[in-house]
Design an enzyme around this catalytic site. Structure first.
Site, PDB file in Angstrom:
ATOM      1  N   ARG A   1       0.998  -1.340  -0.151  1.00 36.80           N
ATOM      2  CA  ARG A   1      -0.023   0.067  -0.067  1.00 36.80           C
ATOM      3  C   ARG A   1       0.733   1.396  -0.088  1.00 36.80           C
ATOM      4  NH1 ARG A   1      -4.624  -2.591   2.383  1.00 36.80           N
ATOM      5  NH2 ARG A   1      -6.565  -0.050   2.770  1.00 36.80           N
TER       6      ARG A   1
ATOM      7  N   ARG B   1     -21.591  -1.294   2.601  1.00 35.29           N
ATOM      8  CA  ARG B   1     -21.537  -2.630   2.614  1.00 35.29           C
ATOM      9  C   ARG B   1     -21.899  -2.783   4.401  1.00 35.29           C
ATOM     10  NH1 ARG B   1     -15.486  -3.867   1.167  1.00 35.29           N
ATOM     11  NH2 ARG B   1     -14.492  -3.140   3.092  1.00 35.29           N
TER      12      ARG B   1
ATOM     13  N   ARG C   1     -18.785  -2.211   9.375  1.00 33.14           N
ATOM     14  CA  ARG C   1     -16.874  -1.795   9.559  1.00 33.14           C
ATOM     15  C   ARG C   1     -17.542  -0.908  10.040  1.00 33.14           C
ATOM     16  NH1 ARG C   1     -13.463  -4.387   5.641  1.00 33.14           N
ATOM     17  NH2 ARG C   1     -12.183  -2.669   5.590  1.00 33.14           N
TER      18      ARG C   1
ATOM     19  N   ARG D   1      -9.949   8.098   4.314  1.00 29.06           N
ATOM     20  CA  ARG D   1      -8.939   6.488   3.386  1.00 29.06           C
ATOM     21  C   ARG D   1      -9.008   6.385   2.025  1.00 29.06           C
ATOM     22  NH1 ARG D   1     -13.351   1.480   4.326  1.00 29.06           N
ATOM     23  NH2 ARG D   1     -11.490   0.087   3.684  1.00 29.06           N
TER      24      ARG D   1
HETATM   25  P1  AMP Z   1      -9.118  -3.621   4.522  1.00 29.99           P
HETATM   26  O1  AMP Z   1      -9.369  -4.226   4.530  1.00 29.99           O
HETATM   27  O2  AMP Z   1      -7.557  -3.666   2.930  1.00 29.99           O
HETATM   28  O3  AMP Z   1      -9.238  -2.195   3.509  1.00 29.99           O
HETATM   29  O4  AMP Z   1      -7.566  -3.435   5.480  1.00 29.99           O
HETATM   30  C1  AMP Z   1      -7.993  -2.146   6.012  1.00 29.99           C
HETATM   31  C2  AMP Z   1      -7.601  -1.110   7.323  1.00 29.99           C
HETATM   32  O5  AMP Z   1      -6.194  -1.902   7.897  1.00 29.99           O
HETATM   33  C3  AMP Z   1      -6.091  -0.082   6.658  1.00 29.99           C
HETATM   34  O6  AMP Z   1      -7.592   0.793   6.067  1.00 29.99           O
HETATM   35  C4  AMP Z   1      -5.218  -0.327   7.280  1.00 29.99           C
HETATM   36  O7  AMP Z   1      -5.174   0.980   7.839  1.00 29.99           O
HETATM   37  C5  AMP Z   1      -5.119  -1.259   7.800  1.00 29.99           C
HETATM   38  N1  AMP Z   1      -3.942  -1.974   6.385  1.00 29.99           N
HETATM   39  C6  AMP Z   1      -4.393  -3.179   5.745  1.00 29.99           C
HETATM   40  N2  AMP Z   1      -3.364  -3.421   4.976  1.00 29.99           N
HETATM   41  C7  AMP Z   1      -2.337  -2.125   5.299  1.00 29.99           C
HETATM   42  C8  AMP Z   1      -1.022  -2.022   4.932  1.00 29.99           C
HETATM   43  N3  AMP Z   1      -0.257  -3.096   2.856  1.00 29.99           N
HETATM   44  N4  AMP Z   1      -0.607  -1.751   4.985  1.00 29.99           N
HETATM   45  C9  AMP Z   1      -1.016  -0.567   6.442  1.00 29.99           C
HETATM   46  N5  AMP Z   1      -2.190  -0.571   6.349  1.00 29.99           N
HETATM   47  C10 AMP Z   1      -2.425  -1.688   6.077  1.00 29.99           C
END
Ligand code: AMP
Length: 216
Positions: free
Chosen positions: A88, A126, A159, A170
């Site tokens: 990311r 969602r 969520r 985000r």
């Molecule tokens: P997601 O389900 O992929 O949208 O991830 C949910 C949250 O987890 C994100 O908004 C970040 O706070 C954290 N997160 C997930 N993957 C990463 C990553 N590769 N780097 C940093 N934070 C992450």
């Protein structure tokens, strides 16, 4: 079959990664899922991550890279994997390249292209099963009226990071930190852009075609 699914939150990466992973018998490695499990289990990592995730920020590169390194040594990664939500940041992408230097590199990066208002609409509508993680959508696939998941009977919730103010944050974080990865992988000649505004089945069919080519 080592691929990355790249794109803003809410572009359908997770949904498609889960379908494709099952079809091709490879693991879906979602750093978001790993973090959510740590939060649910109340581990030290989970306690730190919870606050950051609720604000829509990013967990530190060091922590995330450590989690992925641990995951890569599991035997199910031998045939390949789909990275969903990782990398990311440019620092994470560079670490990933270093991690794979002595083994096999990433073959393709699939970028899910979806317009911003559609993303906000999708994420705020969602709903997620707190137990099995299945995603519902209040418009296209609502949960049962008693809010119990139709797969596992767990409670269906929104969520915290799908609430509108967090969603907007985000997206700001995505643009600043993650979008530069498009150019990073374009330079490596690995980027494939797919139109994520279409029906899920059409996107799935395009991905299956890409995967069949990778498999041969
Ligand atoms: P997601 O389900 O992929 O949208 O991830 C949910 C949250 O987890 C994100 O908004 C970040 O706070 C954290 N997160 C997930 N993957 C990463 C990553 N590769 N780097 C940093 N934070 C992450």
């Amino acid at each position: 079959m080592r691929t990355i699914f790249l794109g803003a939150p809410g572009t359908g990466k997770g949904t498609q990664a889960s379908v494709l992973a099952k079809k091709f018998s490879i693991p879906q490695i979602s750093t978001g899922d790993i973090l959510r499990k740590a939060v649910k289990d109340g581990t030290e990592l989970g306690k730190k991550a919870k606050i950051i995730m609720e604000s829509g920020g990013l967990v530190s590169d060091d922590i995330i890279i450590g989690l992925v390194e641990e995951r890569f040594v599991q035997p199910d990664c031998g045939k390949g994997y789909i990275l969903d939500g990782f990398p990311r940041t440019i620092a994470q992408a560079e670490s990933l390249d270093d991690m794979l230097i002595d083994t096999a590199p990433i073959e393709a990066v699939i970028y899910f292209d979806v317009n911003e208002e559609e993303i906000v609409k999708r994420l705020t509508s969602r709903r997620t099963c707190g137990q099995c993680g299945y995603n519902y959508n209040m418009i296209t696939d609502p949960p049962p009226t008693n809010n119990k998941c139709r797969i596992c009977s767990g409670e269906v919730i929104q969520r915290d990071d799908d609430k509108e103010s967090t969603v907007r944050n985000r997206l700001v974080v995505y643009k600043e930190k993650t979008e530069p990865l498009k150019a990073y992988y374009e330079k490596q000649n690995k980027l494939r852009v797919i139109d994520g505004n279409r029906d899920v089945k059409k996107i799935e069919a395009e991905l299956v075609e890409i995967y069949n080519k990778l498999a041969n």
